[in-house]
Design an enzyme around this catalytic site. Structure first.
Site, PDB file in Angstrom:
ATOM      1  N   HIS A  64       3.595  41.026 -23.923  1.00 21.84           N
ATOM      2  CA  HIS A  64       4.403  42.055 -23.261  1.00 21.84           C
ATOM      3  C   HIS A  64       5.870  41.626 -23.346  1.00 21.84           C
ATOM      4  CE1 HIS A  64       5.171  44.411 -19.254  1.00 21.84           C
ATOM      5  NE2 HIS A  64       5.337  45.189 -20.302  1.00 21.84           N
ATOM      6  N   ARG A 106      11.996  39.611 -11.001  1.00 24.36           N
ATOM      7  CA  ARG A 106      12.896  39.883  -9.870  1.00 24.36           C
ATOM      8  C   ARG A 106      12.617  38.860  -8.773  1.00 24.36           C
ATOM      9  NH1 ARG A 106      15.532  44.850  -9.089  1.00 24.36           N
ATOM     10  NH2 ARG A 106      15.310  46.268 -10.852  1.00 24.36           N
ATOM     11  N   CYS A 114      11.724  45.750 -14.924  1.00 25.01           N
ATOM     12  CA  CYS A 114      12.604  44.638 -14.535  1.00 25.01           C
ATOM     13  C   CYS A 114      13.766  44.469 -15.505  1.00 25.01           C
ATOM     14  CB  CYS A 114      11.801  43.341 -14.452  1.00 25.01           C
ATOM     15  SG  CYS A 114      10.813  43.179 -12.966  1.00 25.01           S
ATOM     16  N   GLY A 137      25.435  43.973 -19.253  1.00 25.12           N
ATOM     17  CA  GLY A 137      26.106  43.419 -20.426  1.00 25.12           C
ATOM     18  C   GLY A 137      26.526  41.967 -20.271  1.00 25.12           C
ATOM     19  N   TYR A 163      -1.389  60.550 -18.390  1.00 23.57           N
ATOM     20  CA  TYR A 163      -0.133  59.806 -18.301  1.00 23.57           C
ATOM     21  C   TYR A 163      -0.063  58.668 -19.316  1.00 23.57           C
ATOM     22  CZ  TYR A 163       3.015  56.114 -17.061  1.00 23.57           C
ATOM     23  OH  TYR A 163       3.961  55.130 -17.170  1.00 23.57           O
ATOM     24  N   SER A 189       7.038  45.118 -15.790  1.00 26.90           N
ATOM     25  CA  SER A 189       7.538  46.483 -15.994  1.00 26.90           C
ATOM     26  C   SER A 189       8.670  46.799 -15.021  1.00 26.90           C
ATOM     27  CB  SER A 189       6.405  47.489 -15.805  1.00 26.90           C
ATOM     28  OG  SER A 189       5.409  47.292 -16.770  1.00 26.90           O
ATOM     29  N   LYS A 210      -0.538  49.868 -24.041  1.00 30.03           N
ATOM     30  CA  LYS A 210      -1.066  48.669 -23.370  1.00 30.03           C
ATOM     31  C   LYS A 210      -2.535  48.420 -23.718  1.00 30.03           C
ATOM     32  CE  LYS A 210       2.827  48.627 -20.962  1.00 30.03           C
ATOM     33  NZ  LYS A 210       3.999  47.882 -21.382  1.00 30.03           N
ATOM     34  N   ASN A 212       8.713  56.489 -11.747  1.00 30.10           N
ATOM     35  CA  ASN A 212       8.162  56.032 -13.023  1.00 30.10           C
ATOM     36  C   ASN A 212       8.332  57.083 -14.126  1.00 30.10           C
ATOM     37  OD1 ASN A 212       6.813  54.029 -14.593  1.00 30.10           O
ATOM     38  ND2 ASN A 212       4.931  55.220 -14.484  1.00 30.10           N
ATOM     39  N   ARG A 267       0.278  54.001 -14.424  1.00 23.94           N
ATOM     40  CA  ARG A 267      -0.915  53.253 -14.814  1.00 23.94           C
ATOM     41  C   ARG A 267      -1.821  53.083 -13.600  1.00 23.94           C
ATOM     42  NH1 ARG A 267       2.627  49.409 -16.566  1.00 23.94           N
ATOM     43  NH2 ARG A 267       1.754  47.990 -15.024  1.00 23.94           N
ATOM     44  N   ARG A 281       9.625  58.906 -17.415  1.00 26.04           N
ATOM     45  CA  ARG A 281       9.760  58.230 -18.713  1.00 26.04           C
ATOM     46  C   ARG A 281      10.496  59.054 -19.749  1.00 26.04           C
ATOM     47  NH1 ARG A 281       7.564  52.823 -19.078  1.00 26.04           N
ATOM     48  NH2 ARG A 281       6.469  52.551 -17.097  1.00 26.04           N
ATOM     49  N   ASP A 319       9.226  46.318 -25.843  1.00 27.67           N
ATOM     50  CA  ASP A 319       8.105  46.237 -24.901  1.00 27.67           C
ATOM     51  C   ASP A 319       6.989  45.296 -25.333  1.00 27.67           C
ATOM     52  OD1 ASP A 319       6.887  47.058 -22.453  1.00 27.67           O
ATOM     53  OD2 ASP A 319       5.545  48.364 -23.561  1.00 27.67           O
ATOM     54  N   LYS A 356      13.707  45.060 -18.968  1.00 23.86           N
ATOM     55  CA  LYS A 356      13.369  44.597 -20.325  1.00 23.86           C
ATOM     56  C   LYS A 356      14.047  45.463 -21.383  1.00 23.86           C
ATOM     57  CE  LYS A 356       8.855  44.300 -21.840  1.00 23.86           C
ATOM     58  NZ  LYS A 356       8.491  45.254 -20.813  1.00 23.86           N
ATOM     59  N   THR A 357      13.924  46.800 -21.229  1.00 24.77           N
ATOM     60  CA  THR A 357      14.553  47.702 -22.195  1.00 24.77           C
ATOM     61  C   THR A 357      16.067  47.540 -22.171  1.00 24.77           C
ATOM     62  OG1 THR A 357      12.735  49.289 -22.038  1.00 24.77           O
ATOM     63  CG2 THR A 357      14.819  50.120 -22.874  1.00 24.77           C
TER      64      THR A 357
END
Length: 636
Positions: free
Chosen positions: A275, A450, A299, A545, A246, A297, A255, A417, A96, A419, A322, A301-302
């Site tokens: 987000h 973080r 950190c 986990g 991209y 992003s 976004k 980055n 981005r 993907r 996301d 999340k997924t």
């Protein structure tokens, strides 16, 4: 006498439609709703493509476009899997570009806050309509000459859901067409939902490389990084993207639409575009709760959305990884959420069968990988897959360099980055209600980043206002998803710093205002930090986990269990209230609140928010800061 040597050929007589002088090579222009016809005709006149292709989202269409990209060299089939392809971009087009992303409104302060004089505002970039016209007039005329213009009708959210919104993207990139097909719901059905003149979000994207190409095209990836520009017009619900192919810069449903434009629509209509992941947790008693969670992003999340619980008896299901669109139900007062996307566009490096097995299993077919490495036997590879890839395997990196895995540890296969882009429906733990048009009820909202020092594992807010404050002061180490370099802790309020499409102070006030409606059942708000380090720079919490242990505590708190105690920064877990069975944890270090650290932190937070937002910083947030200062002064 019958001529058996001549096969029967059925001849179709086709009248070629045109938009001006430009032929329609697929689709029926007359079938488009009038407001779409008008806009597409304007874009054709502006961009002057060689032809117009109206997409229908079918498998046959995808196969045809994929084959063209393979022939051109843009895509390479990963022969190890079913219908998986790899793509390597121009090295100048990999993330981005926040520094080239603008909001355009007549009133500057509708887009950006009244920052203090001398402050470098990072909460959005504004440009006047007059200035932007000059920029776009320099780029857009003739930008698709010699290329096909693809018309992509798409829905963010289930088609026809009252929580969904519709967009139409025009683009000269068939890579974008394939990716949009994964990430959104592309279908000719969309036109039926616009037949009465309904609003749609207009999305124009061009790679900025008209033919004949006068610039060097690297790796069969046309782009124009020197002139890249991402522009949002929230008042008229429009996005224009130029020069980049991209992900978030070109897949305009992501976004650009789902956060910046949708956020402004949400502000106008009284809902939230965030987000955030959406997941459900079912405990051993069979009780299911849905939570939404926001992280900057890269950190985790997924990973959290697709968590594999480390303790037995718990089940996690993912609704989205996301973005969440959330509305309070007028009848019940519940906060209900949908995932507006149809796919996962995840950061590949670090994803493996330990950190996120469900993501790996999701992308074993029908997926596109960008800027990852390729193994000699036609598989994907990136940093983090060392344990799943035999040493001695030959890898071709995203830059085209070949190396043998294990021989030279300085070699990198993938961009940080890089993907994977895969259909959400393939996820082994996708929730059976993930496309429920009514959405799912949210019991808790979690924020996190973080924070290598000072911040406890989990904090519960005292109330809604304090929760909005926790989100406002969110900070995190920077990531590779944007063009920042080096590790520094940066402010990222609500994990939305790059994604709010209007004045950030108004955005925070929008959150605060939901408390004013007594019908709204406000979820509890939490802050988590999986990333605290000890004096040897080792993580104090195992993460992955084992985060189910924290989620379990959060769910129990939403049920009103007395397992929290008051601290100066919020409610913290009582000792032994989190299941730590099987772990060796230094609880006191993990949950400590160093007074000097927090006193300095709240002072820095106030200065930053005041510099960035000035008089647009809501009074409630200033009050929360003063209350925290007072509480910290009592800390020994």
């Amino acid at each position: 006498m019958e001529d058996v040597n001549v096969p029967f050929v059925e001849v179709h007589y086709v009248t070629i439609q045109k938009v001006g002088d430009i032929p329609i090579v697929k689709g029926d222009f007359k079938e488009l709703p009038p407001q779409v016809q008008k806009w597409v005709a304007q874009m054709v006149q502006l961009c002057t493509p060689r032809g117009v292709y109206i997409c229908d989202g079918s498998d046959e269409e995808a196969e045809m476009v994929t084959q063209k990209l393979v022939e051109r060299g843009t895509l390479t089939k990963l022969t190890k899997y079913e219908n998986n392809y790899i793509c390597w971009t121009d090295p100048r087009d990999v993330a981005r570009v926040e520094s080239k992303t603008f909001i355009v409104t007549d009133d500057k302060y509708a887009s950006v806050p009244h920052s203090r004089e001398g402050a470098n505002c990072v909460l959005g970039l504004w440009m006047s309509p007059e200035e932007m016209k000059v920029q776009l007039d320099d780029r857009l005329p003739g930008c698709m000459s010699g290329r096909m213009m693809y018309i992509i009708p798409f829905s963010m959210g289930p088609i026809g859901s009252p929580l969904s919104k519709i967009g139409v993207q025009v683009t000269d990139s068939n890579y974008v067409l394939l990716s949009m097909r994964v990430m959104t719901r592309v279908s000719s059905e969309i036109w039926k939902h616009l037949k009465h003149g309904e609003e749609f979000v207009k999305c124009l994207h061009s790679m900025g490389c008209p033919r004949p190409v006068e610039r060097l095209v690297i790796k069969h990836w046309p782009c124009n990084p020197e002139k890249t520009l991402i522009v949002h017009f929230p008042d008229i619900r429009k996005v224009i993207s130029y020069g980049s192919g991209y992900g978030g810069n070109s897949l305009l449903g992501k976004k650009c639409f789902a956060l910046r434009i949708a956020g402004r629509i949400a502000y106008d209509e009284g809902w939230l575009a965030e987000h955030m992941l959406i997941m459900s947790i079912t405990n051993p008693k069979g009780e299911e709760k849905f939570v939404a969670a926001a992280f900057p992003s890269a950190c985790g999340k997924t990973n959290l959305a697709m968590l594999t619980p480390a303790i037995p008896g718990y089940t996690v299901r993912v609704v989205g990884d996301d973005i969440a669109w959330m509305r309070f139900d007028k009848q019940t007062g519940e906060l209900r959420a949908i995932n507006p996307e149809a796919g996962f566009f995840g950061v590949a490096p670090g994803t493996n069968m330990k950190t996120n097995p469900n993501a790996i299993l999701t992308c074993l077919k029908n997926s596109i990988f960008t800027n990852v490495g390729e193994t000699a036997d036609g598989g994907f590879y990136w940093e983090g897959l060392e344990d799943e890839t035999p040493p001695g395997t030959e890898i071709t990196s995203w830059t085209g360099e070949k190396f043998i895995l294990g021989e030279d540890k300085t070699k990198k296969s993938s961009h940080p980055n890089a993907r994977f882009c895969c259909p959400a429906r393939q996820c082994p733990i996708i929730h059976d209600r993930w496309e429920d048009p009514a959405g799912v009820p949210i019991s808790a909202i979690i924020f996190g980043g973080r924070r290598p020092e000072g911040v406890p594992l989990v904090i519960e807010s005292f109330d809604w206002k304090h929760g909005v404050f926790l989100a406002s002061q969110l900070k995190s180490e920077t990531t590779a998803a944007a063009e920042h370099t080096g590790k520094q802790v940066m402010h990222d309020p609500f994990a939305m710093r790059p994604f709010v499409g209007y004045n950030f102070g108004h955005y925070i006030q929008h959150w605060l205002d939901f408390e004013k409606d007594p019908n709204n059942k406000l979820p509890k708000i939490f802050h988590v930090n999986w990333f605290r380090l000890d004096e040897n720079k080792k993580f104090l919490w195992p993460g992955f986990g084992d985060n189910i242990r924290v989620l379990d505590w959060i769910i129990r708190r939403t049920n009103g269990e007395d397992i929290a105690e008051v601290s100066p920064v919020g409610l913290l877990p009582k000792k032994d209230s989190i299941n730590l069975q099987g772990l060796v944890i230094d609880w006191d270090k993990l949950m400590s609140i160093p007074k000097e650290y927090w006193v300095n932190d709240i002072q820095e937070t106030l200065k930053w928010l005041d510099d960035q937002l000035g008089d647009d910083l809501p009074k409630d947030i200033r009050d929360q800061i003063e209350k925290q200062k007072e509480r910290l002064s009592q800390l020994k």
